[in-house]
Design a protein around this motif. Sequence first.
Motif, mmCIF file in Angstrom:
data_model
loop_
_atom_site.group_PDB
_atom_site.id
_atom_site.type_symbol
_atom_site.label_atom_id
_atom_site.label_comp_id
_atom_site.label_asym_id
_atom_site.label_seq_id
_atom_site.Cartn_x
_atom_site.Cartn_y
_atom_site.Cartn_z
ATOM 1 N N SER A 254 -12.740 3.847 16.565
ATOM 2 C CA SER A 254 -12.259 3.403 17.874
ATOM 3 C C SER A 254 -11.338 2.186 17.772
ATOM 4 N N ARG A 255 -11.494 1.379 16.721
ATOM 5 C CA ARG A 255 -10.646 0.193 16.565
ATOM 6 C C ARG A 255 -9.432 0.445 15.658
ATOM 7 N N THR A 256 -9.227 1.696 15.217
ATOM 8 C CA THR A 256 -8.062 2.028 14.387
ATOM 9 C C THR A 256 -6.806 1.947 15.238
ATOM 10 N N ASN A 257 -5.858 1.099 14.812
ATOM 11 C CA ASN A 257 -4.600 0.974 15.547
ATOM 12 C C ASN A 257 -3.879 2.314 15.588
ATOM 13 N N TYR A 258 -3.275 2.626 16.706
ATOM 14 C CA TYR A 258 -2.441 3.810 16.901
ATOM 15 C C TYR A 258 -3.179 5.139 16.760
ATOM 16 N N ARG A 259 -4.505 5.128 16.792
ATOM 17 C CA ARG A 259 -5.237 6.382 16.594
ATOM 18 C C ARG A 259 -4.891 7.420 17.651
ATOM 19 N N GLN A 260 -4.541 6.982 18.852
ATOM 20 C CA GLN A 260 -4.175 7.920 19.924
ATOM 21 C C GLN A 260 -2.794 8.542 19.685
ATOM 22 N N GLN A 261 -1.944 7.857 18.911
ATOM 23 C CA GLN A 261 -0.583 8.337 18.687
ATOM 24 C C GLN A 261 -0.445 9.223 17.449
ATOM 25 N N ILE A 262 -1.362 9.130 16.506
ATOM 26 C CA ILE A 262 -1.261 9.903 15.270
ATOM 27 C C ILE A 262 -1.443 11.382 15.586
ATOM 28 N N SER A 263 -0.502 12.209 15.080
ATOM 29 C CA SER A 263 -0.578 13.639 15.388
ATOM 30 C C SER A 263 -0.121 14.492 14.210
ATOM 31 N N ASN A 264 -0.236 15.799 14.350
ATOM 32 C CA ASN A 264 0.145 16.737 13.300
ATOM 33 C C ASN A 264 1.552 16.450 12.797
ATOM 34 N N GLY A 265 1.725 16.498 11.475
ATOM 35 C CA GLY A 265 3.027 16.268 10.865
ATOM 36 C C GLY A 265 3.300 14.815 10.520
ATOM 37 N N ASP A 266 2.568 13.876 11.112
ATOM 38 C CA ASP A 266 2.739 12.467 10.760
ATOM 39 C C ASP A 266 2.257 12.251 9.334
ATOM 40 N N ARG A 267 2.803 11.243 8.694
ATOM 41 C CA ARG A 267 2.388 10.927 7.325
ATOM 42 C C ARG A 267 1.601 9.622 7.316
ATOM 43 N N LEU A 268 0.519 9.636 6.542
ATOM 44 C CA LEU A 268 -0.338 8.470 6.405
ATOM 45 C C LEU A 268 -0.205 7.936 4.988
ATOM 46 N N CYS A 269 0.051 6.633 4.875
ATOM 47 C CA CYS A 269 0.123 5.954 3.579
ATOM 48 C C CYS A 269 -1.177 5.171 3.431
ATOM 49 N N PHE A 270 -1.829 5.305 2.291
ATOM 50 C CA PHE A 270 -3.143 4.706 2.094
ATOM 51 C C PHE A 270 -3.030 3.458 1.226
ATOM 52 N N TYR A 271 -3.286 2.325 1.866
ATOM 53 C CA TYR A 271 -3.134 1.002 1.251
ATOM 54 C C TYR A 271 -4.488 0.450 0.843
ATOM 55 N N VAL A 272 -4.566 -0.031 -0.406
ATOM 56 C CA VAL A 272 -5.801 -0.622 -0.930
ATOM 57 C C VAL A 272 -5.766 -2.125 -0.686
ATOM 58 N N ALA A 273 -6.623 -2.600 0.213
ATOM 59 C CA ALA A 273 -6.773 -4.037 0.432
ATOM 60 C C ALA A 273 -7.965 -4.502 -0.394
ATOM 61 N N GLY A 274 -8.322 -5.745 -0.280
ATOM 62 C CA GLY A 274 -9.466 -6.255 -1.019
ATOM 63 C C GLY A 274 -9.027 -6.915 -2.308
ATOM 64 N N SER A 275 -9.949 -7.007 -3.257
ATOM 65 C CA SER A 275 -9.662 -7.755 -4.488
ATOM 66 C C SER A 275 -9.964 -6.959 -5.751
ATOM 67 N N LYS A 276 -10.317 -5.703 -5.601
ATOM 68 C CA LYS A 276 -10.710 -4.913 -6.769
ATOM 69 C C LYS A 276 -9.566 -4.016 -7.218
ATOM 70 N N GLU A 277 -9.891 -2.971 -7.936
ATOM 71 C CA GLU A 277 -8.929 -2.059 -8.534
ATOM 72 C C GLU A 277 -7.814 -1.630 -7.570
ATOM 73 N N SER A 278 -6.567 -1.755 -8.010
ATOM 74 C CA SER A 278 -5.365 -1.328 -7.281
ATOM 75 C C SER A 278 -5.130 -2.066 -5.970
ATOM 76 N N ALA A 279 -5.740 -3.218 -5.788
ATOM 77 C CA ALA A 279 -5.541 -3.993 -4.557
ATOM 78 C C ALA A 279 -4.060 -4.318 -4.366
ATOM 79 N N GLY A 280 -3.616 -4.217 -3.129
ATOM 80 C CA GLY A 280 -2.236 -4.545 -2.793
ATOM 81 C C GLY A 280 -1.255 -3.401 -2.999
ATOM 82 N N ARG A 281 -1.750 -2.185 -3.173
ATOM 83 C CA ARG A 281 -0.878 -1.037 -3.429
ATOM 84 C C ARG A 281 -1.144 0.108 -2.460
#
Length: 90
Positions: A42-69
């Motif tokens: 419910s707190r995901t930004n733009y969740r109402q706007q995301i629709s079929n065909g949109d592309r999602l980029c998955f960003y690793v936050a935090g401090s562990k493996e692959s953070a910042g990518r």
Amino acid sequence: MYYIMITTDPHFAVTDGVRTLKGSAYDLIKARLKLGVWELYSRTNYRQQISNGDRLCFYVAGSKESAGRIIAVAEVAGEKSLRHVEPIHI
């Protein structure tokens, strides 16, 4: 439309009913993508706007493996599934 899905290191994991501090955002993203499903809370930004065909980029936050990518990109294939569109090698 492109959206960046930010995942932080999880605070706790439950194994055999015991909560322990473990895991990484990278592992969490990989596990969710393996299932082909990404939950929009419910707190995901733009969740109402995301629709079929949109592309999602998955960003690793935090401090562990692959953070910042951004480690993967997927296309929304329906209300309950994702279609992987291009691998990103790290």
